[in-house]
Each structure stands twice: as structure tokens, then as C-alpha cells.
Scaffold this active site. Sequence first.
Site, PDB file in Angstrom:
ATOM      1  N   ILE A  22       0.821  -1.209   0.000  1.00  0.00           N
ATOM      2  CA  ILE A  22       0.000   0.000   0.000  1.00  0.00           C
ATOM      3  C   ILE A  22       0.858   1.262   0.000  1.00  0.00           C
ATOM      4  O   ILE A  22       0.348   2.360   0.158  1.00  0.00           O
ATOM      5  CB  ILE A  22      -1.036   0.020   1.145  1.00  0.00           C
ATOM      6  N   GLU A  23       2.141   1.108  -0.198  1.00  0.00           N
ATOM      7  CA  GLU A  23       2.990   2.281  -0.385  1.00  0.00           C
ATOM      8  C   GLU A  23       3.600   2.223  -1.788  1.00  0.00           C
ATOM      9  O   GLU A  23       2.889   2.363  -2.763  1.00  0.00           O
ATOM     10  CB  GLU A  23       4.023   2.386   0.751  1.00  0.00           C
ATOM     11  N   MET A  24       4.891   1.938  -1.907  1.00  0.00           N
ATOM     12  CA  MET A  24       5.520   2.005  -3.226  1.00  0.00           C
ATOM     13  C   MET A  24       5.367   0.709  -4.030  1.00  0.00           C
ATOM     14  O   MET A  24       5.666   0.682  -5.225  1.00  0.00           O
ATOM     15  CB  MET A  24       6.980   2.415  -3.069  1.00  0.00           C
TER      16      MET A  24
END
Lengths: 343, 249
Positions: free
Chosen positions: A138-140
Site C-alpha cells: 500500500i505504499e511504493m
Amino acid sequence: MKKIIVAFIFIAPLLFVACDKGEDEIPAATPYTLVIPEGLPPMNIPSNNPLTVEGIALGKRLFYDPILSANNTQSCASCHLQDFGFTDPNQFSTGIDGIAGTRNAMPLINLGWQTKFFWDGGANGLESQVMGPITNPIEMHETMANVVAKLNATAEYPDLFKAAFGIAEVSSQNIMRAIAQFERTLISGNSKYDQYMRGEALLTAQELNGKALFEDMEKGDCVHCHSMGSTFSDFEFRNTGLDSIPVDEGRYMITLNASDKGKFKTPSLRNVELTAPFMHDGRFQTLLECVQHYNTGFRYSANLDPNLSFAVKGRMTQQEMEDLVAFMKTLTDMEFVNNPEFH
Amino acid sequence: MKQFALLLITLCTITISSCRKDLGTKCKSYNRVNITNLIGTDAFHLDSTYTNAAGEAYNAYMLKYYISHMKLVNENGERVELYAHELIDQAVPSSLELGDVIIPDGHYTSLEFNLGVDSLHNHSGDQAGDLDPMYGMIWTWNTGYIFFKHEGYFTSSTSGTEQPLIYHYGTDRALVPISLPIELHADRSASVINLQFDLNKLYSNPNTIAFTGNNNHQSISTSDIPWINTLRANFPNAFSASAFVFLQE
């Protein structure tokens, strides 16, 4: 891998006789001397990752480069903005797939004095921490293997890695090390408070009163956890009574000790004026709300920190709470926020 | 890699004979370790369907594990470390061949190793070689290596449908020290130890593990702890080893 090394030790003498052509000496990276502002303790820098001019420059470049994310749209700086003390003004940051997380991004300030990272301390070391956001879906949402391949395929990066680490081949280890080097330079130590401590500035009567309340065991008693003496945190994990039944179990998810439920890393209060919203879930918008929480809002549970379970609710007046806020604002360091070396 | 092995064998012969000439020096041998993943007596293959002791059909599209500090122990209890950390990946044939290592001559009676990464190395991603985070065998939100990873599908015994199987085994408490008897007389020789790992035994000996209702374990919650304990008890029985001398000078 090891086998090659073992074998090499054995055949090395033979090889050296055979091919003593003498590879061009790789110029060693330039050592970088960290200037630690007066009042801050010495920093422990891992001996296998000494700071160098080239390493820091490479780390900074990587920090700002969206190539570290799967679709090349998001860099570390997308969620850690210098103007906001390297945190995200949003309650929850949104990753490359448009999914928001459940925790407030943390400010990146004086990280070199800390040993555990994230709100729950799950990352053991600044180098290891770097893998977290890169690989978090859910980030990079990228893999370390892909990042290494992408960086190796660029025209510039292999040379930059060679300058910093002597090896042109990009490796995950050197990506982590370069970014950690840059992060260690993100030092804040020139706030009004620091200038006051060095005898270079005066605090107002209200700020001084706030400082006294911050240290007063019967009133703020903030110093217990946000220890004075420069870092404004002891970086321990504490339950401050945000919930009696925590939604996010915090430190417990790492240790699986029931007594760690609802404990989170005590954040530094440096530049706290700029790092809203506050707490691990960004539930408070203002510093006054934070102080109100400690004065009257905290909730009881078995894990509530003893410093709070013995504290009297409503022990501070409105004026005293405002004075505490005024004191916290003396920790703002505009030189840090505007430092051209950091962007 | 192939040429390298050849080169080594040549070098072996050279030193072995030079050692004979120079009787004053301690004589050395060469040993390599080859790993085979098995199902019973058959070689294990990714994506093939097998049946576990609980009677469930299953497969694996991924099977990887760490072996650390593999040592040979001689009859006097003296140890020689062969490899520090090795990632065994069924999808990467070269990872199953651990290559030649020089060992002192002697009578070796056991092979010791850990399944997993020792606690000294388990808490940092800032490592190279087989511990490189690039191999995806590390938890990044709670720094630590995944000691054993089996991902695949199985047929649920209750619903009869195919379901995902995700076993990510790790954390310090999951480290398994293993010691296997072998019989190796290293005497200016080159030898190979065949180390075998039987996946079906892992799920049956001595504790039978059924996948149905038990198919997602990532070593992250207290409910994973009994599962960790069960696998930890089974791991030593899933490995076996035998040694052969293939070159004697």
C-alpha cells in the site's frame, strides 16, 4: 556465494601471480564529518556504513526519485515532505495504488539517534527500514529485486554507486546504506529552544512557563517520555491511553507480548508545530488537542503507562495547556525546514 | 559455475598430491553438499500434485528455505563450518549445489545446521549474499527472515475446493538446530554429502499437519505459535544425509 569466496581464498595466491596487471585503484569516497549541534548527544554510526559525501548525495537522490516505486510515480518524499518536517500533512498517506494506510507518516528528524523505526518499532535499524516503504503493497509496492534491476539499467546510477561504494553494480544493500546515510544528516538542532539553551535567544514568559509545566511532575510531566536534553523522546514504546481497547495493537504486533498492546514509539517533539496531524493514527489536528488528551482525555486500561495512570485528570488549567503549546512551538527549526542540503 | 567446479577438482588433485610430498603439513580434503527436495523417495517438482499424510492433494509453486551454519563434526566433536547462510530455492537449481569447501582430513560423524537464520543475523536487512533482501525472504515491517516459504494450492477436505496454501515460517523461536549422522572418512579426498529434505515428512513426522482450515500462517500472530512449534518439531525428521567419497588420492 560463500563457496566462491572460500574457493577464492584458496586460489587467490595463484591468480595474483598469474594476473598482476593492477586494476585501476577506485578512489575512495570522501569522508563526511557530521556536524552535531551543541546539546545533542554523539551519534552512533554503524562502522560498516560510514558517512561519505558521495553516499549522502546518492541517498538524497534516491530519496527523491520515484524510480523506487513500482510505477515510477512515488518517491520517499511524496509522503515525507521537508516543509512539514519530512512528514505527510495528510492523516493517512496514499500509496501508488491509491490505497491509504492506517498510520500517520512519521517525521524524519534526528533519526540517527534512534534504533527502532516505525510506530511499532518493527524495523531494526535505519538501513533495514528502507525496504519497508519500497516493498509495502500500500505504499511504493515494488520489489527490491526490481529496484536493483531498474537502477542498474539507468545511465547515471551505476556511476553514482561506484563513487559512493566503489562498486558500480547496484545492490539492495547499498541502496539501503545510501538512503540511511542521507537520513542521518537530517538533523534539527537550531530551534528557538536550542538558541535559548545556548544563551543566544530568550523565551517569552509564556514559553518559559510552558517549559516549567513540561518538566513539572505534578502538571505536564511530559519530560518522562519526551525526555528533555535535546532529542525530546526516549524512543520507548508507551501506551498513552488513546483507546482503552486499541484498534491498532502497535508494539504487540512485533513482540506478541500482551503487555505491549496499544504501545507506540514516543515521537520526538522537535518541529511538532509542523507535523500535524498527530499520534500514530493522526487523530488530533492541533497541539492543544494533544495536551487536552494528556490532561483529561486519556483512557484507562491495564497497559496505560504508569506515568498517566497516576496522573490526576484535569490537573492543568486552560492557560497552562496553552503555555505548554507555546513551549512546544519553540522547538520549530526553520533552518531545518529550509535547509537546501536536504532537497 | 561448471568451469569453476572443474577448476576446483583440478586444483584439488594438485594440492592433494603436493600434500603427499610435503608430509609435514596437515592434509586437506574437499567436500561439497548437494540438496534434493523429495516427496517420499521421489524427487520433488514445483507445480506437481502430491498427497500429504492427512490425505489432502497439494502442490507448491514456491519452495524456499534458509540453511545456516552448516558444519561437519568429527569423532572428537571438533567442528568445521562449511557454509554460513544458504538460501535453497527449488526454482533455482544452482542453489541446491553448495559447492566445494576445503576441510581438514578426519573421520566425520555428523552434519549440523540450522533450518533458518540465527538470531545474530535475523534482525537486519543490511546484508549481502544469500541474505540479500532482494530474494524476498524477509519481512520488512518486522525485520526478520522468512526461514521457510511454501506457497501453493491444496484441496480442502471439507469443501472439496482448491484453496491457496501460504506457509511463511520464521521468527527467532522458529530456528531449528538439526544434527544428522553421517559417515565420512576424509583422507586427501573429494567427497559429496547428499542432503535430502522430504516435504511430506515435514507435514507428518511426528505431527500430522492438515492444511484444511490451517492454510495461512505467516508467523505474525499468537495463533501462529502452535503451528510454529509443530513444524519445529517435524523439521529435524524431514532431513537426512549421506556422504560419498568420489575422489581419493
